[in-house]
Motif scaffolding. Sequence first.
Motif, PDB file in Angstrom:
ATOM      1  N   ALA A   1      -0.464   3.316   5.473  1.00  0.00           N
ATOM      2  CA  ALA A   1      -0.634   3.987   4.174  1.00  0.00           C
ATOM      3  C   ALA A   1      -1.766   5.005   4.244  1.00  0.00           C
ATOM      4  O   ALA A   1      -1.643   6.109   3.697  1.00  0.00           O
ATOM      5  CB  ALA A   1      -0.891   2.962   3.079  1.00  0.00           C
ATOM      6  N   GLU A   2      -2.859   4.662   4.900  1.00  0.00           N
ATOM      7  CA  GLU A   2      -3.967   5.617   5.049  1.00  0.00           C
ATOM      8  C   GLU A   2      -3.509   6.860   5.795  1.00  0.00           C
ATOM      9  O   GLU A   2      -3.877   7.978   5.434  1.00  0.00           O
ATOM     10  CB  GLU A   2      -5.141   4.970   5.789  1.00  0.00           C
TER      11      GLU A   2
ATOM     12  N   GLU B   1      -2.415   0.436  -4.409  1.00  0.00           N
ATOM     13  CA  GLU B   1      -2.133  -0.889  -3.883  1.00  0.00           C
ATOM     14  C   GLU B   1      -1.697  -1.822  -5.000  1.00  0.00           C
ATOM     15  O   GLU B   1      -2.163  -1.697  -6.139  1.00  0.00           O
ATOM     16  CB  GLU B   1      -3.366  -1.448  -3.174  1.00  0.00           C
TER      17      GLU B   1
ATOM     18  N   ALA C   1      -1.613   8.946   3.447  1.00  0.00           N
ATOM     19  CA  ALA C   1      -2.536   9.536   2.467  1.00  0.00           C
ATOM     20  C   ALA C   1      -3.236  10.755   3.049  1.00  0.00           C
ATOM     21  O   ALA C   1      -3.357  11.791   2.392  1.00  0.00           O
ATOM     22  CB  ALA C   1      -3.559   8.495   2.017  1.00  0.00           C
TER      23      ALA C   1
ATOM     24  N   CYS D   1      -5.051   5.273  -1.550  1.00  0.00           N
ATOM     25  CA  CYS D   1      -3.934   4.339  -1.472  1.00  0.00           C
ATOM     26  C   CYS D   1      -3.783   3.650  -2.818  1.00  0.00           C
ATOM     27  O   CYS D   1      -4.765   3.166  -3.377  1.00  0.00           O
ATOM     28  CB  CYS D   1      -4.169   3.282  -0.391  1.00  0.00           C
TER      29      CYS D   1
ATOM     30  N   HIS E   1      -1.994  -1.447   5.744  1.00  0.00           N
ATOM     31  CA  HIS E   1      -2.907  -0.498   5.100  1.00  0.00           C
ATOM     32  C   HIS E   1      -3.154   0.737   5.969  1.00  0.00           C
ATOM     33  O   HIS E   1      -3.265   1.852   5.441  1.00  0.00           O
ATOM     34  CB  HIS E   1      -4.231  -1.178   4.750  1.00  0.00           C
TER      35      HIS E   1
ATOM     36  N   HIS F   1       0.861  -1.179   0.000  1.00  0.00           N
ATOM     37  CA  HIS F   1       0.000   0.000   0.000  1.00  0.00           C
ATOM     38  C   HIS F   1       0.901   1.234   0.000  1.00  0.00           C
ATOM     39  O   HIS F   1       1.897   1.279   0.724  1.00  0.00           O
ATOM     40  CB  HIS F   1      -0.871   0.041   1.257  1.00  0.00           C
TER      41      HIS F   1
ATOM     42  N   GLY G   1       0.301   5.312   0.475  1.00  0.00           N
ATOM     43  CA  GLY G   1      -0.644   6.384   0.766  1.00  0.00           C
ATOM     44  C   GLY G   1      -0.257   7.674   0.081  1.00  0.00           C
ATOM     45  O   GLY G   1       0.887   8.121   0.163  1.00  0.00           O
TER      46      GLY G   1
END
Length: 143
Positions: free
Chosen positions: A76-77, A93, A80, A91, A73, A37, A39
């Motif tokens: 990554a969020e 991916e 982001a 994201c 994840h 992932h 972000g």
Amino acid sequence: MEGLSRRPATNEKFGPFFMPSAHQPEEELPQRSFHFHHGTDQTSANDLLQNGVNQQQAAAWNGSGEFWATSDHQVAEWFALSNPSSPPAACFEFALPEAVLLVILQMNPPGALHHAPDNYEFLPASHALLNQHMANRQVVPVP
């Protein structure tokens, strides 16, 4: 040798100079992949989806052109949502075969650095291999 079947020194599939080894699987096993992932903002995620990783575009954000990805994840969020160009946050991916990741990590000089436990810094030397072997690419909006 006990326990090994004897095979002729020729093989119809590969020709007379091919000698199968005792460790050669009869069927190819499925290859393990890692899911990554990255972000970012929606526009950048869409660009990664269409064009892959690009050193010049990465350098606009971080100076040296490395591409960061994580197997987590939520991390990554967070990146982001922290991106100055979001919202909208997203994201990018992708999956990467384990064998390709190992090649990238073992390049000399290194193509990537693993920052334990879940983060990878893909250096510019790895971008071509990364782009060639990324699978299941998608953009996932971050609420």
